[in-house]
Design an enzyme around this catalytic site. Structure first.
Site, mmCIF file in Angstrom:
data_model
loop_
_atom_site.group_PDB
_atom_site.id
_atom_site.type_symbol
_atom_site.label_atom_id
_atom_site.label_comp_id
_atom_site.label_asym_id
_atom_site.label_seq_id
_atom_site.Cartn_x
_atom_site.Cartn_y
_atom_site.Cartn_z
ATOM 1 C CG ASP A 32 -2.902 8.528 -2.624
ATOM 2 O OD1 ASP A 32 -1.813 9.084 -2.455
ATOM 3 O OD2 ASP A 32 -3.009 7.339 -2.989
ATOM 4 C CE LYS A 137 0.149 6.641 -2.293
ATOM 5 N NZ LYS A 137 -0.726 5.888 -3.181
ATOM 6 C CB CYS A 170 -3.568 4.362 -1.227
ATOM 7 S SG CYS A 170 -3.507 3.953 -2.984
HETATM 8 C C1 C5J Z 1 -6.036 4.906 -3.410
HETATM 9 C C2 C5J Z 1 -6.926 3.574 -5.206
HETATM 10 N N1 C5J Z 1 -5.462 6.075 -3.176
HETATM 11 N N2 C5J Z 1 -8.019 3.261 -4.529
HETATM 12 N N3 C5J Z 1 -6.030 4.444 -4.693
HETATM 13 O O1 C5J Z 1 -6.558 4.260 -2.517
HETATM 14 O O2 C5J Z 1 -6.729 3.096 -6.299
#
Ligand code: C5J
Length: 239
Positions: A32, A137, A170
């Site tokens: 991400d 995702k 994540c």
């Molecule tokens: C991730 C989030 N990628 N913090 N998403 O950690 O909402």
């Protein structure tokens, strides 16, 4: 004719103890590293976070990617996001907290966390290259409602090296999902970041506690050094 020996990459100083991985059966999973989390004006900032700790790791993740690519390793990128009609974004996710902008709302980088919007893209310095796998995702974990497990199994992958953001959300969720599915996992300490430095430190500690209950950690320099050493080592010397 004998099969080609595996290239084993050695990390003697990994935590909580030495780790080694077979390069051809391993993947680097970059979680991400999207504009919505890393840049001002995105989802992360709309939740009230300071994005600078995430911006700070971009060069380190790039160095890790460069070394992994140079060694010929397989790369997976994930992107958190939702369909434009948000059918895959349950209220339990969308209605969390009191952000300035919710998932699906229009922000400076397009609709927040919606697939195809500018903010959903991976930051340019870490853009996927041809042949690398990109997994979209809808949840925090990279395995939930995605084809990741099938893609890894198809390639015979057994070991995963994780980087990306955010460490305790994540990244940690994905590493726990992976460990439950039988993958040996390592998180690269300085190639992951959180909006909350204390949460990052706690995550690294809890993943490696109890003899590595979820997996291992090591710094980027250990990875890049070990990949270079493995490339220099004649195959017949591979232990
Ligand atoms: C991730 C989030 N990628 N913090 N998403 O950690 O909402």
């Amino acid at each position: 004719m004998s099969a080609r020996p595996e290239i084993l990459v050695e990390l003697p100083a990994a935590q909580p103890f030495a780790w080694r991985f077979p390069l051809e059966r391993s993947a680097l999973v970059v979680i991400d590293m999207q504009r919505d989390f890393v840049e001002p004006g995105g989802f992360g900032e709309s939740l009230g976070n300071d994005v600078r700790p995430l911006q700070a790791i971009v060069p380190t993740v790039r160095a890790l990617l460069d070394a992994w690519r140079a060694a010929g390793g397989f790369v997976v990128h994930t992107r958190e996001g939702h369909a434009p009609d948000l059918h895959d974004c349950p209220p339990a996710k969308r209605n969390r907290g009191a952000p300035r902008l919710r998932i699906g709302d229009a922000g400076p980088m397009g609709r927040i966390l919606v697939i195809g919007e500018p903010g959903h893209a991976i930051v340019p310095a870490l853009a996927p290259q041809a042949g690398e796998l990109v997994i979209d995702k809808p949840g925090k974990g990279a395995f939930h409602a995605t084809p990741l497990q099938a893609e890894l199994q198809r390639r015979g992958i057994s070991h995963l090296v994780f980087a990306g953001v955010t460490t305790e959300v994540c990244v940690q969720t994905s590493m726990r999902e992976a460990n439950d599915r039988g993958y040996e996992c390592l998180l690269v300490e300085d190639a992951t970041a959180s909006y909350f430095p204390a949460f990052k430190a706690a995550t690294l500690a809890m993943l490696t506690a109890q003899g590595g209950i979820v997996g291992w950690t090591a710094p980027t320099a250990a990875l890049t050094g070990a990949l270079a050493a493995a490339a220099r080592r004649p195959l017949e010397e591979t232990p």
